[in-house]
Scaffold this motif. Sequence first.
Motif, short mmCIF file in Angstrom:
data_model
loop_
_atom_site.label_atom_id
_atom_site.label_comp_id
_atom_site.label_asym_id
_atom_site.label_seq_id
_atom_site.Cartn_x
_atom_site.Cartn_y
_atom_site.Cartn_z
N CYS A 1 20.93 -7.22 27.47
CA CYS A 1 20.38 -6.14 26.64
C CYS A 1 18.94 -5.83 27.05
CB CYS A 1 20.41 -6.51 25.16
SG CYS A 1 22.07 -6.54 24.44
N GLN B 1 25.30 0.52 26.30
CA GLN B 1 24.66 -0.01 25.10
C GLN B 1 25.72 -0.53 24.12
OE1 GLN B 1 22.14 2.87 23.16
NE2 GLN B 1 20.38 2.34 24.40
N ILE C 1 19.55 -4.73 18.46
CA ILE C 1 19.46 -6.08 19.02
C ILE C 1 18.70 -6.98 18.05
CG2 ILE C 1 18.58 -7.50 20.93
CD1 ILE C 1 18.71 -4.85 22.63
N LEU D 1 27.32 -3.75 25.34
CA LEU D 1 26.43 -4.90 25.21
C LEU D 1 26.26 -5.33 23.76
CD1 LEU D 1 23.69 -4.15 27.90
CD2 LEU D 1 25.33 -6.02 27.88
N ILE D 2 26.15 -4.37 22.85
CA ILE D 2 26.03 -4.71 21.43
C ILE D 2 27.31 -5.44 20.97
CG2 ILE D 2 26.00 -3.72 19.09
CD1 ILE D 2 23.23 -3.79 20.43
N PHE E 1 18.52 1.08 20.00
CA PHE E 1 19.05 -0.08 20.72
C PHE E 1 18.19 -1.31 20.43
CE2 PHE E 1 20.09 -2.09 25.05
CZ PHE E 1 21.30 -2.60 24.62
#
Length: 149
Positions: free
Chosen positions: A96, A121, A72, A124-125, A68
Amino acid sequence: MMNDGKEWQLALPEFLHEAEKLLVKSEECLSHLHLIRNDSDAIDCMKISLIKLAEKADSLALQAISEFSRHIQYLIANAESPLQLHDQALDALEECLKLLAWQLELIDVKTGQLALDEAEQTTLIATVTLHIPQKDFSVKPQQRMHHAS
């Protein structure tokens, strides 16, 4: 994999302390970017902090956190205009970082396991990707024309 026994239990507190410092540093950089959009030092600082966090998570076999963090960082590094991140992009990055902090708290101190639903995750990505246009290396010209219409 180091996630068992006494070595793990001794290494985890040090990792969590380091990870917290790296997240705080990333959050400070993000706050700075809210004030000064084109601060390349703040962007570089955030990318470096996220890579360090990923490397430290790798050393303890915390794959969900390392992947993760790397994802990001990649989205920031591959941004078309990294010095022109708007409020929605910065807010998505902030979410994030909050999720990373929350995930660190959920690591089982005895087993090193992180019970994780990866949906948050992934969401959000996707949100970060939506708000931070990426350099386009792989799209064929006919696909690019399709996206423009």
